[in-house]
Design a protein around this motif. Structure first.
Motif: not given
Length: 285
Positions: A53-54, A227-230, A232-233, A241-242
């Motif tokens: 999960q995120q 992922t669930e949202r745009p 999300d990684l 990278e983030r």
């Protein structure tokens, strides 16, 4: 004055003595093993079987940071007083030029290193499966190797601090103070690019940061997340990278760690060599 023993002869004799000291210290070794097992159980309970999960991305980075801190602190506490406990005996022997200091130092490393390697390996073998980290065998082997390398570096730092300070109390005060600075600049709490310019050299000297960077790359490279949202990684590479670790690799971070290890070993040996006891010359009346 007695003749100085040949370096190889002195090394063999001193190695035997150092090994006996390590073998006799069973209570300390058992305590260190229990401490590492206890830490592994605590971390494993907190980060039990992490999913993809995120919200587990941050948890993975947090776990890798506490693993880096735990391995470093467990190692430095053992070596901070390694020299100061033997100071009086060693000074008497060196005052009589019984052996070269390099023979004593290398024999100390040779006796302590195999035992020191066992504890991070035990920790890795417990915490890795409990937390559900990357399930590839090669990744586990790298995790264990990176934490063991950091343990060696932390032990070497403890030897250098112990050789520099005049007493066990001073060593126990200075060692943790240095480690706190390394924790702050350990890669999780502040990005190196955001550190004020006069202090930007400190992250490069933090053994915890190099361990954390290597563990993060080992864990996150190639990992895929739900992922669930745009925003999300989707992958571990994107998370790195983030987090400012896009260019980091296990090899680069481990090489920096190895350089620190050699530097601390060299520093400890040099300090010991320069601290040879000196006595005033006796004058004829």
């Amino acid at each position: 004055d007695s003749a100085t023993a040949h370096p190889w002869t002195a090394f063999r004799l001193l190695l035997g003595r150092s090994w006996k000291q390590v073998a006799r210290d069973k209570k300390t070794n058992k305590l260190r093993a229990m401490t590492m097992l206890n830490s592994a159980m605590v971390f494993g309970s907190i980060y039990w079987r992490m999913g993809k999960q995120q919200n587990r991305i941050q948890d993975r980075f947090g776990l890798l940071q506490v693993c880096s801190v735990n391995a470093a602190m467990a190692s430095i506490t053992k070596t901070l007083t390694a020299f100061s406990k033997e100071r009086q005996v060693i000074q008497r022997e060196r005052a009589s030029s019984a052996y070269p200091v390099v023979s004593y130092f290398v024999s100390k490393l040779a006796a302590e290193t195999p035992v020191s390697a066992a504890f991070p390996l035990v920790f890795s073998a417990c915490v890795y499966p409990m937390c559900g980290l990357n399930n590839k065998l090669a990744r586990f082997a790298t995790f264990a190797a990176v934490t063991t390398l950091e343990s060696f570096t932390s032990s070497a730092l403890g030897l250098a601090v112990g050789a520099l300070t005049p007493s066990p109390e001073a060593a126990n005060a200075l060692g943790p103070a240095i480690m706190v600075i390394f924790i702050v600049f350990g890669g999780l709490y502040v990005q190196p690019a955001n550190v004020p310019a006069p202090l930007r050299w400190i992250p490069n000297t933090s053994l915890i940061r190099h361990c954390f960077d290597a563990l993060s790359c080992n864990e996150m490279r190639g990992l895929k997340f739900e992922t669930e949202r745009p925003t999300d990684l989707p992958t571990g590479d994107a998370a790195l990278e983030r987090f400012g670790l896009g260019d980091a690799t296990v090899a680069k971070s481990s090489l920096r760690q190895a350089r620190l290890l050699l530097f601390y070993w060299y520093s400890a040996g040099s300090i010991l060599s320069n601290n040879k006891p000196r006595f005033a010359d006796m004058l004829d009346e």
